[in-house]
Design a protein around this motif. Sequence first.
Motif, short mmCIF file in Angstrom:
data_model
loop_
_atom_site.label_atom_id
_atom_site.label_comp_id
_atom_site.label_asym_id
_atom_site.label_seq_id
_atom_site.Cartn_x
_atom_site.Cartn_y
_atom_site.Cartn_z
N SER A 50 1.01 -1.32 -0.10
CA SER A 50 0.00 0.00 -0.12
C SER A 50 0.84 1.22 0.04
O SER A 50 0.41 2.25 -0.72
CB SER A 50 -0.80 -0.06 1.33
OG SER A 50 -1.77 -0.97 1.02
N PRO A 91 -4.51 0.66 -7.55
CA PRO A 91 -5.44 -0.44 -6.94
C PRO A 91 -4.46 -1.74 -7.12
O PRO A 91 -3.96 -1.85 -8.14
CB PRO A 91 -6.59 -0.53 -7.83
CG PRO A 91 -6.88 0.71 -8.49
CD PRO A 91 -5.38 1.37 -8.71
N SER A 99 -4.35 -6.11 -6.50
CA SER A 99 -5.19 -7.56 -6.22
C SER A 99 -4.16 -8.49 -6.33
O SER A 99 -3.17 -8.40 -6.91
CB SER A 99 -6.35 -7.89 -6.98
OG SER A 99 -7.40 -6.91 -7.00
N GLU A 118 -13.55 -6.53 -7.42
CA GLU A 118 -14.67 -6.81 -6.17
C GLU A 118 -14.13 -7.89 -5.36
O GLU A 118 -13.85 -9.25 -5.74
CB GLU A 118 -15.81 -6.96 -6.51
CG GLU A 118 -16.78 -6.75 -5.48
CD GLU A 118 -17.30 -5.28 -5.35
OE1 GLU A 118 -17.37 -4.90 -4.30
OE2 GLU A 118 -17.33 -4.46 -6.30
N ASN A 132 -8.36 -4.42 -1.29
CA ASN A 132 -8.58 -3.44 -0.27
C ASN A 132 -7.55 -3.34 0.65
O ASN A 132 -7.92 -2.95 1.95
CB ASN A 132 -9.96 -3.77 0.41
CG ASN A 132 -11.21 -3.87 -0.74
OD1 ASN A 132 -10.85 -3.53 -1.84
ND2 ASN A 132 -12.11 -4.29 -0.14
#
Length: 388
Positions: A57, A64, A66, A99, A183
């Motif tokens: 991060s 973004p 993942s 998602e 996230n």
Amino acid sequence: MTTSLTPNGLRSAASRHPEPTKAAMELSQALCHAQLGFVLFFCSAEYPLDTLADALSDAFGDVPLSGCTTAGEMTPEGYDRGSIVAIGFDRRVFAVETELVDDLEHFDLTRAQSLVDGLLERCRHQALAPINEHSFALTLLDGLSSREEQVLATLDAALGRIPSFGGSAGDDNHLTHTHVYANGRFHTRAAVVVMLNTRLPFEVFSSHHLVPLAHKLVVTVADREQRRVLELNGLPAAEVYAALVGCRVDELTPHVFAQHPLAVHLGEQHYIRSIQRVNDDGSLSFYCAVETGIVLTAMQPAPLLEDLEAMLLSVRERLGDTATIIGCDCFLRRMALESLQQLDQASSLLRQARVVGFNTYGEQHHGMHVNQTFTGVAFGALPASDKQ
């Protein structure tokens, strides 16, 4: 530190640094540019995951990300362990939306349709390419959740004609804890769905090197929820399987399972059902769902290295010499290559074909959960008339 640049809006890099902050910084330095829109990564489960999540991060800021943990990595240099491999996607070529599914138990068609519709709508707003013809989904699932079949079948119904592929997260063959990342942190008993829309030509594919034999085994008693087969042909499962492959029950190992898989025959295809372990009660645990009444076909491997070379050549013939592949390669295939002392040769083929990805605890292709395959997506180069 290794880096690969391609002519199709993709950059890949890998770091073997054991310290998460330094590994994340190496990846950021290799991948970051003004048009970076998304990063997909696959990492060894040996990293301290909470620390790694914070480091990624910090290193990538608002970009973004993942990813998932692995049973081995495929870097720009070939097969590796103990590393992180990452792929950066140029926002001018790829619209990417993600998602997290954090309740696999209750992932029904209503939830799946809402998720897919939302991902597609967000991609559509970026106006890169027609949605239906130029989109595909990538799925990353907790490899020990035992929910892959339900989630994938439900998601496939919602996706309709949009192709999909993916892999189940691993943990360096420990079979204890597998994680997906979304996230800003790692999750268990969860899945990540990544929708990609692109102007590039691409092909979602799946391949295996196994051929059917005449031997058939009927699952006469199974525990579907636990993916355990207690009896084959009315007898203790481990005894029947050991007799089939010509060894004692106490000689059954992952290497034996890799060399002697079983499969379900549906339509014109054989879908591999690999064995995970022998249990104390003589039952067999599988990596995929098994049910009472299904017929399993004994399979034998063709030369894996030859099959891998032929598959990669076929992709290059269809998409061109500049093709790049994101691959989900079953860890049992890697184990077989290791036992044959062919891992270096396979790495050379992967490097030449610009393959990056990870070794999985199961692969996903068009709503099916399978084992012992090489499944992925291959990208061609952006047509000259379409370059910006």
